[in-house]
Design a protein around this motif. Structure first.
Motif, PDB file in Angstrom:
ATOM      1  N   PRO A 438       1.851  52.503   4.337  1.00 21.55           N
ATOM      2  CA  PRO A 438       0.910  51.520   4.879  1.00 21.55           C
ATOM      3  C   PRO A 438       0.562  50.430   4.590  1.00 21.55           C
ATOM      4  O   PRO A 438       0.250  49.218   4.725  1.00 21.55           O
ATOM      5  N   GLU A 439      -0.712  51.042   4.339  1.00 19.63           N
ATOM      6  CA  GLU A 439      -1.946  50.236   4.025  1.00 19.63           C
ATOM      7  C   GLU A 439      -1.732  49.786   3.198  1.00 19.63           C
ATOM      8  O   GLU A 439      -2.503  48.700   1.708  1.00 19.63           O
ATOM      9  N   PHE A 440      -1.047  49.734   1.804  1.00 20.52           N
ATOM     10  CA  PHE A 440      -0.651  49.662   0.539  1.00 20.52           C
ATOM     11  C   PHE A 440       0.027  47.954   0.763  1.00 20.52           C
ATOM     12  O   PHE A 440      -1.001  47.688  -0.046  1.00 20.52           O
ATOM     13  N   ALA A 441       0.261  47.877   1.351  1.00 20.19           N
ATOM     14  CA  ALA A 441       0.917  46.201   1.274  1.00 20.19           C
ATOM     15  C   ALA A 441      -0.026  45.505   1.940  1.00 20.19           C
ATOM     16  O   ALA A 441      -1.014  43.932   1.724  1.00 20.19           O
ATOM     17  N   ARG A 442      -1.172  46.080   3.041  1.00 13.33           N
ATOM     18  CA  ARG A 442      -2.584  45.175   3.718  1.00 13.33           C
ATOM     19  C   ARG A 442      -3.226  45.530   2.252  1.00 13.33           C
ATOM     20  O   ARG A 442      -3.834  44.028   1.897  1.00 13.33           O
ATOM     21  N   ARG A 443      -3.602  46.002   1.428  1.00 13.36           N
ATOM     22  CA  ARG A 443      -4.659  46.039   0.808  1.00 13.36           C
ATOM     23  C   ARG A 443      -4.026  45.686  -0.782  1.00 13.36           C
ATOM     24  O   ARG A 443      -4.932  44.230  -2.030  1.00 13.36           O
ATOM     25  N   PHE A 444      -2.865  45.171  -1.131  1.00 13.66           N
ATOM     26  CA  PHE A 444      -2.226  44.065  -2.032  1.00 13.66           C
ATOM     27  C   PHE A 444      -1.551  42.749  -1.646  1.00 13.66           C
ATOM     28  O   PHE A 444      -0.047  43.332  -1.440  1.00 13.66           O
ATOM     29  N   ARG A 445      -1.292  42.247  -1.490  1.00 14.61           N
ATOM     30  CA  ARG A 445      -1.135  41.360  -0.881  1.00 14.61           C
ATOM     31  C   ARG A 445      -0.531  39.998  -1.272  1.00 14.61           C
ATOM     32  O   ARG A 445       0.665  39.442  -1.046  1.00 14.61           O
ATOM     33  N   VAL A 446      -0.420  39.690  -2.771  1.00 19.18           N
ATOM     34  CA  VAL A 446       0.213  38.873  -3.661  1.00 19.18           C
ATOM     35  C   VAL A 446       0.597  39.840  -4.294  1.00 19.18           C
ATOM     36  O   VAL A 446       0.458  40.458  -5.321  1.00 19.18           O
ATOM     37  N   LYS A 447       2.467  39.509  -4.041  1.00 19.21           N
ATOM     38  CA  LYS A 447       3.332  40.409  -5.049  1.00 19.21           C
ATOM     39  C   LYS A 447       3.939  39.194  -5.987  1.00 19.21           C
ATOM     40  O   LYS A 447       4.551  37.772  -5.992  1.00 19.21           O
ATOM     41  N   VAL A 448       3.880  39.581  -7.164  1.00 18.55           N
ATOM     42  CA  VAL A 448       4.207  38.530  -8.405  1.00 18.55           C
ATOM     43  C   VAL A 448       5.234  39.124  -8.869  1.00 18.55           C
ATOM     44  O   VAL A 448       5.470  39.838 -10.223  1.00 18.55           O
ATOM     45  N   ASP A 449       6.674  38.786  -8.913  1.00 19.67           N
ATOM     46  CA  ASP A 449       8.295  39.193  -9.841  1.00 19.67           C
ATOM     47  C   ASP A 449       8.384  38.195 -10.390  1.00 19.67           C
ATOM     48  O   ASP A 449       8.476  37.372 -10.364  1.00 19.67           O
ATOM     49  N   PHE A 450       8.511  39.612 -11.334  1.00 20.72           N
ATOM     50  CA  PHE A 450       8.775  38.675 -12.573  1.00 20.72           C
ATOM     51  C   PHE A 450      10.834  39.037 -12.521  1.00 20.72           C
ATOM     52  O   PHE A 450      11.236  39.923 -12.592  1.00 20.72           O
ATOM     53  N   ALA A 451      11.206  37.630 -13.149  1.00 21.05           N
ATOM     54  CA  ALA A 451      12.525  37.831 -13.100  1.00 21.05           C
ATOM     55  C   ALA A 451      13.363  38.467 -14.044  1.00 21.05           C
ATOM     56  O   ALA A 451      12.560  38.914 -15.375  1.00 21.05           O
ATOM     57  N   GLU A 452      14.027  39.049 -14.132  1.00 21.56           N
ATOM     58  CA  GLU A 452      15.474  39.320 -15.155  1.00 21.56           C
ATOM     59  C   GLU A 452      15.463  38.300 -15.831  1.00 21.56           C
ATOM     60  O   GLU A 452      16.019  38.688 -17.543  1.00 21.56           O
ATOM     61  N   SER A 453      16.351  37.048 -15.229  1.00 23.62           N
ATOM     62  CA  SER A 453      16.485  36.487 -16.492  1.00 23.62           C
ATOM     63  C   SER A 453      16.661  34.873 -15.765  1.00 23.62           C
ATOM     64  O   SER A 453      16.132  35.161 -14.628  1.00 23.62           O
ATOM     65  N   PHE A 454      16.852  33.851 -16.178  1.00 26.18           N
ATOM     66  CA  PHE A 454      15.784  32.199 -15.291  1.00 26.18           C
ATOM     67  C   PHE A 454      17.372  31.853 -16.119  1.00 26.18           C
ATOM     68  O   PHE A 454      18.289  31.773 -17.117  1.00 26.18           O
ATOM     69  N   LEU A 455      17.290  30.195 -15.805  1.00 23.54           N
ATOM     70  CA  LEU A 455      18.814  29.555 -15.344  1.00 23.54           C
ATOM     71  C   LEU A 455      18.094  28.942 -17.406  1.00 23.54           C
ATOM     72  O   LEU A 455      16.947  28.265 -17.093  1.00 23.54           O
ATOM     73  N   ALA A 456      19.331  28.480 -18.017  1.00 21.99           N
ATOM     74  CA  ALA A 456      19.140  27.978 -19.100  1.00 21.99           C
ATOM     75  C   ALA A 456      19.429  26.244 -19.342  1.00 21.99           C
ATOM     76  O   ALA A 456      19.745  26.066 -18.246  1.00 21.99           O
ATOM     77  N   ASN A 457      18.293  25.895 -20.323  1.00 21.76           N
ATOM     78  CA  ASN A 457      18.052  24.849 -20.224  1.00 21.76           C
ATOM     79  C   ASN A 457      17.514  24.203 -21.180  1.00 21.76           C
ATOM     80  O   ASN A 457      17.108  24.972 -22.058  1.00 21.76           O
ATOM     81  N   ALA A 458      17.627  22.839 -21.759  1.00 19.05           N
ATOM     82  CA  ALA A 458      17.336  22.390 -22.500  1.00 19.05           C
ATOM     83  C   ALA A 458      15.116  23.277 -23.303  1.00 19.05           C
ATOM     84  O   ALA A 458      15.150  23.314 -24.052  1.00 19.05           O
ATOM     85  N   GLN A 459      14.814  22.446 -21.830  1.00 15.75           N
ATOM     86  CA  GLN A 459      13.425  23.008 -22.012  1.00 15.75           C
ATOM     87  C   GLN A 459      13.389  24.347 -22.106  1.00 15.75           C
ATOM     88  O   GLN A 459      12.272  24.930 -22.692  1.00 15.75           O
TER      89      GLN A 459
END
Length: 806
Positions: A438-459
């Motif tokens: 439980p202490e882990f979440a307190r020390r690492f408060r910033v979750k950086v979640d990388f997506a496996e896929s994303f919506l495609a568009n011209a950009q």
């Protein structure tokens, strides 16, 4: 509703090269490389890296190859460039407690300067002190001090000599000791035998006189020792008086050279004052000795080694905050170490053998670590947990307690370390750590979640083209034509089996870029073309598809029974996917069912022999529930049914065959044959709705290849869930055969649509007031179930059967 027949345009995304707006990726090299499809992760990472408060460390989670490490490293360097350069870290000798070296932080670059200045000071002392201690001023003053002592000592000695002479003793010095002998009446020294021959009374007087003389000698020594001590103190004070200005001048120059304001100025001033005291207390070691010069030189070297500066962290060349990636986070590499040297069966060390770890080097900046590496060593993980809790780092040597040799202990002063830790891990590791610690979440408060896929568009298409341009430039590869980039983009859709989304695993794209560039160079091309992409994909497939090829050969050679023409009752081709980790492929598998009168319900043979997984078992139970609901008006059902995957010997998992299982059971119940040329995939829920399944492209293509080898006759095809329509990214050869009418792809939203397609008979839904229509699939099945019920009733009541027979 009836099934839908898909047209070629529904089967894949085709990207027009003209829509990309360039002819070659060489035109895109100057454009910045963005975070493609990772806006959420980028925002979270910027927030975490910019947050100065403690405990806002980052945990970056995502799939391997998603760019989580490279993109975070890029952003860390960007943020670090705007931060101040952190101070240097030195360790110094502790004169009060040598086993507890002192830590000292200095502005960047001044640690190296202090080290050089102290080294230069030691050379200066060795050069300047001996001449001062042998100069005329020192000799004159020391001679005067010694003269005063000698005069006072000579007067005391004369009194002692007179005292001895009055008692018939001669007194003289020998090798620094006072020696006396007995004198005869004529003034000559008596021998021992002569002394023994004297009268007894004479000997008694002599013994009394000797005792008095010894007492007087003691009083003489008690008197002259303080005199000698005063002389030595005066000589030492003289030496200190001559050398101290030299020391103060040298150290003052050091302080002047360190012209920036120091946070640890008080600590440094105290240390330098102790250096002065230590040198003045050991000035004798700077004077050549006639007795043991080697020992003096060795002791002098030991003395001067105390004044060395152990520069652990040197930030002189940094521009901004440090950014480190520790790929080998062993205990020593991460937290630092203390080196030992064996000497006469003892391990020796001192402050100069302290070595820094990545955490110390990253002070004031950022440190990237991989969770998997940390968890491999419990000692490292526990030490890191303690560090994140306290923010202080104590360098220690954990293996010292296990060494077979005695070792000198060393406990360097703990230091505060301000470092932003960036952990790289998987989604599973993130949630496992949260649950386990439980202490882990307190020390690492910033979750950086990388997506496996994303919506495609011209950009996103444009950004991916820039990625290809930068990759080619960075690796020195030929640039890509717009047609080649379009083909790469299509493959990114295939990676995620989705016409609306692209894969965010750019490591796969990068690998394909390198492989296609190699194909291009082999044909001596200037630009990588779409044909090179196709060749690279085919070559990759050839390297991995041997299991697929062998399975297809087994079907073609008749070892694996698959029917591709005609119609059969209770038999159908289901579609399965085999995932080997590095390669996925699809194959048909024969699904059969038999039904009988009875009360045991639906029997899953795979489950009975423990060859099915929980998801497949769940699918069969849902199928049983749906069947019961279809004929609820006839409850309880008098049915025994068995379902089996023919020639399946390695187990089965997943619910994507539940539609096929439903159809073979209904075929057996209704006695209506199923089209063998149409293979089926899809899951079914308790309401008969057909649910999407995974691996739909591999399944279709695997079945298509089997049909192609047997000969396409225009009757073959597949039936898939309507909800899988957007997931189609089929190979062009298959699309071309669909366009020619040689192969068909049907979709269904409800199970009733599929059974109508396979039998050519209406499903019979919805049910009427008197049940299902007699000429429908469910009507035929209803009739069979009624016959099963009568048979069961007759079996339960044999007398009733006898009456009817009469």
């Amino acid at each position: 509703m009836a099934t839908s027949t898909l047209i070629p345009g529904d089967l894949r995304v085709t990207i027009a090269a003209e829509s990309l707006g360039f002819s070659s990726t060489a035109e895109l090299v100057q454009q910045p490389l963005p975070w493609i499809g990772q806006a959420r992760a980028q925002t979270a990472a910027r927030f975490g890296l910019g947050m100065a408060q403690r405990d806002y460390n980052l945990f970056v989670l995502g799939e391997v190859g998603s760019g989580r490490s490279s993109l975070l490293h890029q952003l860390m360097r960007e943020v670090a460039a705007s931060k101040v350069v952190p101070p240097d870290l030195c360790y110094l000798h502790n004169f009060d407690a040598p086993d507890k070296p002192c830590a000292l932080r200095l502005p960047a670059g001044q640690g190296r300067m202090l080290r050089q200045l102290m080294a230069q000071m030691c050379k200066t002392l060795q050069k300047e002190i001996p001449p001062r201690l042998n100069g005329p001023d020192f000799k004159a003053e020391s001679a005067h001090i010694e003269k005063i002592y000698k005069l006072e000592e000579a007067k005391a000695y004369a009194d002692l000599d007179a005292f001895a002479e009055a008692r018939s003793f001669a007194l003289y010095r020998e090798n620094g000791h006072l020696v006396f002998t007995l004198l005869g009446e004529k003034g000559n020294a008596l021998t021992e035998s002569e002394a023994r021959s004297l009268p007894k009374e004479r000997r008694a007087r002599i013994d009394q006189s000797e005792q008095e003389l010894r007492e007087e000698i003691t009083r003489f020594l008690d008197k002259t020792r303080p005199m000698m001590q005063v002389m030595n103190e005066d000589l030492a004070a003289l030496r200190r008086q001559l050398v101290k200005p030299l020391l103060e001048h040298a150290l003052q120059e050091n302080l002047v050279a360190l012209n920036e304001p120091l946070k640890d100025a008080v600590k440094l001033d105290a240390y330098l004052a102790q250096v002065i005291t230590d040198v003045l207390d050991n000035l004798d070691l700077f004077r050549p000795s006639d007795e043991d010069e080697e020992l003096r030189i060795e002791e002098l070297a030991t003395l001067l080694s105390r004044y060395r500066v152990n520069l652990l962290v040197d930030n002189e060349r940094l521009k901004g905050a440090p950014v480190l990636i520790e790929n080998n986070p062993s205990f020593h590499a991460l937290f630092g170490s203390i080196e030992y040297q064996p000497e006469e069966d003892v391990l020796l060390t001192d402050f100069s053998h302290i070595r820094p770890g990545s955490l110390l080097k990253a002070h004031g900046g950022f440190l990237m670590l991989h969770v998997r590496d940390l968890l491999a060593d419990e000692l490292v993980w526990e030490k890191l947990r303690r560090f994140t809790r306290s923010g202080r780092l104590q360098i220690e040597e954990p293996s010292q307690m296990f060494t077979p040799m005695a070792a000198v202990s060393l406990a360097p002063e703990a230091v505060d370390v301000d470092v932003k830790i960036v952990l790289i891990g998987s989604t599973e590791q993130y949630y496992e750590l949260q649950e386990a610690d439980p202490e882990f979440a307190r020390r690492f408060r910033v979750k950086v979640d990388f997506a496996e896929s994303f919506l495609a568009n011209a950009q996103t298409y444009s950004a991916c083209a820039v990625f290809v341009a930068h990759t080619a430039e960075r690796l020195g590869l030929p640039h890509f034509s717009a047609q080649a980039v379009a083909r790469l983009l299509e493959d990114s859709h295939r990676e995620v089996d989705d016409q609306l989304r692209q894969s965010a695993i750019f490591a796969h794209t990068e690998a394909l870029v390198m492989e296609a560039a190699t194909v291009c160079r082999m044909r001596a091309g200037a630009l990588v073309e779409a044909a090179d992409i196709e060749s690279a994909l085919q070559a990759r497939k050839l390297r991995h598809d041997y299991p697929d090829q062998r399975m297809q050969e087994a079907i073609t050679e008749g070892e694996w029974l698959i029917s591709l023409q005609g119609e059969k009752i209770g038999q159908l081709n289901g579609l399965s996917q085999i995932d080997l980790g590095d390669y996925r492929f699809g194959l048909p598998v024969r699904v059969t069912a038999r039904t009988f009168a009875g009360n045991e319900g639906l029997l899953n043979i795979e489950r009975e022999v423990a060859m099915s997984g929980p998801i497949h078992d769940k699918g069969v139970l849902i199928l049983h529930s749906y069947l019961s609901a279809l004929f609820a008006h006839m409850a309880p059902l008098a049915l025994n049914a068995s379902i089996v995957f023919e020639q399946e010997y390695h187990g089965i998992e997943g619910d994507s065959a539940s539609c096929a299982e439903l159809y073979v059971v209904l075929s057996s119940l209704s006695n209506l044959p199923l089209r063998q040329g149409i293979a089926v995939t899809g899951a079914v829920n308790q309401h008969g709705e057909v649910l999407p399944v995974g691996g739909v492209n591999e399944k279709i293509e695997g079945y298509f290849r089997i049909c192609e080898k047997a000969g396409l006759d225009g009757t073959q095809g597949v039936l898939i869930p309507q909800r899988n329509r957007r997931h189609l990214m089929l190979e062009r050869r298959l699309v071309d055969c669909v366009a020619q009418g040689l192969f068909h792809i049907y979709t269904a939203e409800h199970a009733s649509e599929g059974i109508a397609l396979l039998t050519g008979v209406s499903s019979g839904m919805p049910m009427g007031a008197s049940g299902y229509a007699h000429d429908s699939v469910l009507g035929h099945a209803q009739k069979t179930l009624q016959a099963y019920r009568r048979a069961c009733q007759l079996a339960d009541h044999p007398k009733l059967a006898h009456r009817r027979a009469r």
